[in-house]
Design an enzyme around this catalytic site. Structure first.
Site, PDB file in Angstrom:
ATOM      1  CB  VAL A 286      35.360  -1.914  15.380  1.00 43.81           C
ATOM      2  CG1 VAL A 286      36.199  -2.145  14.137  1.00 43.81           C
ATOM      3  CG2 VAL A 286      33.995  -1.386  15.009  1.00 43.81           C
ATOM      4  CD  GLU A 291      36.524  -6.884  11.805  1.00 40.74           C
ATOM      5  OE1 GLU A 291      37.750  -6.778  11.772  1.00 40.74           O
ATOM      6  OE2 GLU A 291      35.872  -6.747  12.856  1.00 40.74           O
ATOM      7  CG  ASP A 333      42.833 -50.274  -3.519  1.00 37.46           C
ATOM      8  OD1 ASP A 333      41.678 -50.335  -3.911  1.00 37.46           O
ATOM      9  OD2 ASP A 333      43.564 -49.296  -3.697  1.00 37.46           O
ATOM     10  CG  ASP A 642      36.233 -50.936  -3.118  1.00 41.41           C
ATOM     11  OD1 ASP A 642      36.542 -51.712  -2.204  1.00 41.41           O
ATOM     12  OD2 ASP A 642      36.742 -50.977  -4.250  1.00 41.41           O
ATOM     13  CD  GLU A 707      42.584  -3.142  16.306  1.00 40.29           C
ATOM     14  OE1 GLU A 707      41.365  -2.951  16.190  1.00 40.29           O
ATOM     15  OE2 GLU A 707      43.190  -4.063  15.726  1.00 40.29           O
ATOM     16  CB  THR A 737      46.676  -1.727   7.757  1.00 37.51           C
ATOM     17  OG1 THR A 737      46.206  -1.825   9.108  1.00 37.51           O
ATOM     18  CG2 THR A 737      46.680  -0.281   7.341  1.00 37.51           C
ATOM     19  CG  ASP A 738      45.332  -6.261  10.977  1.00 36.90           C
ATOM     20  OD1 ASP A 738      46.502  -5.871  10.832  1.00 36.90           O
ATOM     21  OD2 ASP A 738      44.840  -6.607  12.061  1.00 36.90           O
TER      22      ASP A 738
END
Ligand code: ATP
Length: 915
Positions: A286, A291, A333, A642, A707, A737-738
């Site tokens: 993890v 993720e 142009d 074009d 971690e 928290t991230d």
């Protein structure tokens, strides 16, 4: 009109027109607005409804079946069987929350891109209440009489009433890309949709123009029927998303390998029970799997697209956002993109004399010096050509201060206004000299011809680019007399033109020819032996914001190459005036370009240069050559021809206001204000989005090492040091928290100076060495040392190693809480540090990104809750910390931010010294 049974449009092909009118209760004069409104309620809007691209349910489920999610489901089951009920529930809960969050991100991203589609309505010109009107194509109803113009998509299945040189690209229906000729006369043709007098919705007019009566609209059209059958469209995946997918897969594989290794080591080296070893290994996996990355990137790209739309650049798919950031050359142009497309004739040049014209804009607010229509034969004729060889109508503004409405082109509108200034009575002139035929303008010939009856005589009126027109003129109208056009005359005319062009003015030449009524009337035989009449000279000032946009491009090392249909001198004058090139720049004309070898073109492209009088098809070659030189090219365009260059360019840019539907269809980006400055704004946004993605990638990777470090400590002490960070705590950081600060980084505003750096390399990788080094060798390492250190400090305060330290109990929980809290506080510093790459975060405003501040507050709250709510303490293995520990935590971000600020300061000094 009651809704009749819908018949396929092809069924009306053979019927007499009168009968068609009867069936649709309409006439050549069109419907009334009231009737159209009633029919709109009966038939519904003229739109094609596509189905949902992917069912929301499937999208929702997808977030719970990813590798990571599956792993967590299984882990929960194992935890359950190992008797750890709370852990099992907690893992599942976290998995559920994470899946919902990812789904919300994807949903928000899709909503953002979908809303763009509604921002670009298509318009149709219809005849209602006896007047030409421009309406939203969605409001077109059966029975409406509408106009078809070269380059525009056909809004309904319809029967032709009149057609001039109409060629229709039916590839959307038939797959056949060679345009079909369509005429008023019926012929069955081969196969489906081949009737010559029926045109179909969703196809495009490649050339010519026509009027038609709408038969079927919306989902009743053939195109609607097909769209209904092929509802499922796969969303486009951008290279960045692909790269991320790949990256996530690789990292996940690595994480699983490490996990397996840790699993084995835990069993054999630490003699941990199998279930516990599994959960322990899960923590490692993890910790490493990024993720939240993919949905965050998708949302960030989509938000970029939304911000671009606010700046008038509609991007069709997410991939363009990243390509924009790589753009090294813009082929632009001139008319309307760099200039305002606000044409005003301010001069008339005749061989006999010159006239100045006062007033500005598309209102009759001036006059032609000492002249009204009927006073001077030569000028009368010039005005006559200007207004009769003209397909534009100008509707006077309803009230003062409002803009006049133009149905047609700005160049022709300027000519109408010019005639109004001379008090020319246009309707009576049109009645006196009815138009018989037209050879429409195309950017290849750069002219337009109309044929009229004039008192029993046939006369051709021609207007167009001077160089081409002079080449087919043999006589000149001078003081009311026609005489041969001499070399001296030619020089005289060209010298006058040169004078105007040097001031950035555009001249348009007028000529005529008396025709033999019986003579062949094909374009080539009419457009020769003309009598030159004179020049109208128009001003089209640069857009005011263009100067800053050009300067920005230069600072950002983005080259601008003007590729225009206008004359060499006008082009150069404007290019120099707005700072695109110096006056040393070489001007290559379309004719020269056609003769240039690839090697010569390459050499020419390496220096300052402007392309003038080029045909749109030649843009394709320029774009291709630039790409072969390694450039990432954005190219603008508005016409049918074009399209190839727009498709070929890395970013094809079509004009939303003046562009044809063909160009819009071929482009990757559409400018709703036709403004060059919007391309530059989009490039800036593209760069910002990419750099933001790198910022949150760095942020997410930051927490990997801290971690993982506790598990390594645990493993290599053979379990002597109890696990300093539990699996639930890893989940808390990674999936809790991230998340919000990462989301905030994705929405960070452009960093000052982002347009003062060169474009990033085309093949640059998102995850580059700088990020890896920063994430693992710097931020991550510091956070790992501080957090594991924090664990030992708390243990020390609790008397360890003298006192026994069981892997449960209050003291242990307090120590792991300290590890968790330290990681969170390191991440707070990282969130602030990642916000900028070079600029001081204090300068961009510590509180200027509310999402990040909100994310940080949320983090701290969550930590509080985990520490102080007893139920959560049990699940997350946490305990309250002491005052001293809180001081340690609160102090952490300060030096971390200051050290980073010092590094950024050094970087800026270094960059300044380099300049
Ligand atoms: P750019 O390519 O930068 O948009 P442009 O408008 O001059 O510039 P084109 O639209 O290809 O390019 O036109 C080329 C030339 O054809 C113009 O310079 C003008 O001389 C002539 N022209 C433009 N519009 C018309 C028209 N409606 N009828 C006749 N001639 C025209």
């Amino acid at each position: 009109m009651a809704q009749q049974k819908i018949k396929a449009a092809g069924m009306y092909a053979e019927q007499p027109l009168k009968q068609v009118y009867q069936q649709f209760k309409t006439s050549a004069a069109g419907l009334s607005s009231h009737e159209a409104q009633t029919r709109l309620t009966t038939y519904g809007p003229n739109t094609i409804q596509r189905g949902q691209r992917q069912s929301q349910f499937k999208l929702f489920i997808k977030n719970f079946t990813s590798l990571m999610a599956l792993l967590l489901w299984v882990s929960g089951v194992i935890a359950l069987f190992a008797g750890m009920l709370e852990l099992a529930i907690a893992i599942w809960a976290v998995n559920l929350i994470n899946g919902c969050f990812s789904f919300w991100q994807e949903h928000a991203a899709q909503k953002a891109t979908d809303s763009l589609r509604q921002m670009l309505p298509a318009y149709t010109q219809v005849l209602r209440d006896g007047q030409q009107q421009r309406i939203d194509a969605a409001e077109l109803v059966p029975g409406d009489i509408f106009t078809i113009q070269a380059g525009n998509s056909i809004s309904a299945d319809a029967r032709l009433l009149s057609a001039t040189g109409l060629q229709v690209d039916e590839s959307a229906l038939t797959g056949e890309s060679v345009p079909e000729s369509k005429t008023v006369a019926y012929q069955p043709g081969d196969g489906k949709f081949a009737e010559t007098n029926i045109v179909y919705a969703g196809t495009m007019a490649a050339s010519g123009n026509a009027q038609a009566v709408a038969l079927n609209t919306g989902m009743a059209t053939e195109f609607g029927q097909i769209a209904q059958l092929t509802q499922n469209q796969r969303p486009n995946i951008s290279p960045l998303q692909k790269e991320l997918n790949h990256l996530t897969q690789q990292i996940s594989l690595l994480a699983i390998l490490v996990g397996v290794l840790f699993f084995i080591l835990a069993i054999f080296f630490v003699h941990y029970p199998v279930a516990k070893s599994f959960i322990f290994a899960l923590g490692m996996i993890v910790a490493f799997i990024p993720e939240g990355l993919l949905p965050t990137v998708t949302l960030s790209l989509a938000q970029g697209v939304q911000r671009m739309a606010k700046k008038h650049a509609l991007v069709k798919d997410l991939a363009s956002v990243e390509t924009l950031g790589e753009t090294t050359v813009i082929c632009s142009d001139k008319t309307g993109t760099l200039t305002q497309n606000q044409m005003t004739v301010n001069h008339i040049w005749l061989p006999s004399r010159e006239y100045t014209v006062s007033g500005q804009g598309y209102v009759n607010n001036g006059q032609i010096e000492n002249y009204t229509f009927g006073q001077a034969a030569d000028l009368d004729l010039l005005l006559q050509i200007s207004v009769l060889n003209n397909n534009t109508t100008v509707k006077a503004p309803a009230s003062a201060g409002q803009q006049a409405k133009i149905l047609g082109t700005p160049t022709e509108a300027a000519l109408i206004i010019l005639a109004e200034k001379a008090q020319l009575d246009l309707p009576s002139l049109q009645a006196k000299l009815p138009r018989q035929q037209e050879f429409p303008f195309d950017s290849e010939r750069k002219r337009m011809t109309t044929i009229h009856r004039d008192h029993g005589q046939t006369v051709a009126y021609v207007k167009g680019a001077l160089d081409g027109l002079l080449a087919i003129s043999t006589t000149i109208l001078d003081h009311g007399q026609v005489r041969p056009l001499t070399a001296a005359d030619q020089q005289n005319i060209l010298a006058a033109d040169k004078q105007f062009a040097a001031k950035g003015l555009r001249s348009l030449a007028m000529a005529y020819r008396k025709l033999d009524a019986q003579a062949a009337s094909d374009q080539a035989s009419v457009e020769q032996q003309l009598t030159f009449v004179g020049l109208t000279v128009m001003a089209d000032p640069p857009r005011p914001e263009i100067y800053a946009a050009v300067a920005k491009c230069h600072a950002a090392n983005i080259r601008i190459i003007m590729v225009t249909g206008d004359s060499a001198l006008t082009a150069k004058s404007i290019a120099t005036k707005i700072g695109i090139t110096s006056d040393q720049a070489r001007v290559v004309t379309g004719t020269e370009l056609a003769q240039m070898s690839d090697a010569d073109l390459k050499t020419a492209l390496s220096a300052e240069l402007i392309f003038a009088r080029v045909a749109p098809e030649q843009k394709y070659r320029v774009v291709t050559m630039l790409q072969s030189m390694g450039e990432v090219v954005a190219s603008t365009g508005d016409g049918v021809n074009d399209a190839p260059a727009l498709k070929k360019a890395d970013i094809g840019v079509a004009m939303g206001m003046t562009g044809t539907d063909v160009a819009k269809d071929a482009a990757d980006m559409i400018l709703t204000d036709d403004n060059f400055a919007s391309i530059v704004a989009a490039i800036e946004e593209g760069r910002t989005v990419y750099s933001n993605i790198q910022k949150f990638l760095l942020y997410i990777l930051n927490s990997n090492l801290p971690e993982a470090a506790p598990s390594v400590v645990f493993l290599f002490s053979r379990g002597f040091v109890p696990l300093p960070l539990t699996v639930m705590q890893i989940l808390t950081v990674d999936l809790g928290t991230d998340m919000l600060p990462a989301l905030g980084l994705g929405a960070e505003r452009s960093e000052p100076g982002i347009m003062e750096q060169p474009p990033r390399a085309h093949n640059a990788h998102l995850l580059n060495r700088r990020i890896i080094w920063k994430a693992f060798g710097w931020y991550g390492l510091i956070a790992a040392i501080l957090s594991t250190g924090g664990y030992f400090v708390t243990n020390h305060l609790n008397g360890w190693p003298q006192a026994a330290l069981a892997a449960s109990g209050f003291d242990y929980r307090q120590a792991t809480t300290m590890t968790l809290a330290t990681i969170i506080f390191c991440q707070i510093a990282a969130a602030l540090n990642c916000r900028t790459q070079r600029s001081s975060v204090l300068k961009v405003g510590l509180f200027s990104n509310r999402k990040i501040i909100g994310g940080i507050i949320f983090e701290v709250f969550l930590l509080f809750a985990l520490m102080y709510i007893p139920e959560l303490q049990v699940i997350f293995n946490t305990a309250p910390l002491r005052g001293g520990e809180w001081l340690y935590l609160l102090a952490i971000p300060i030096p971390l931010v200051l050290i980073e600020e010092a590094r950024k300061y050094g970087l800026r000094r270094h960059a300044a010294a380099d300049r």
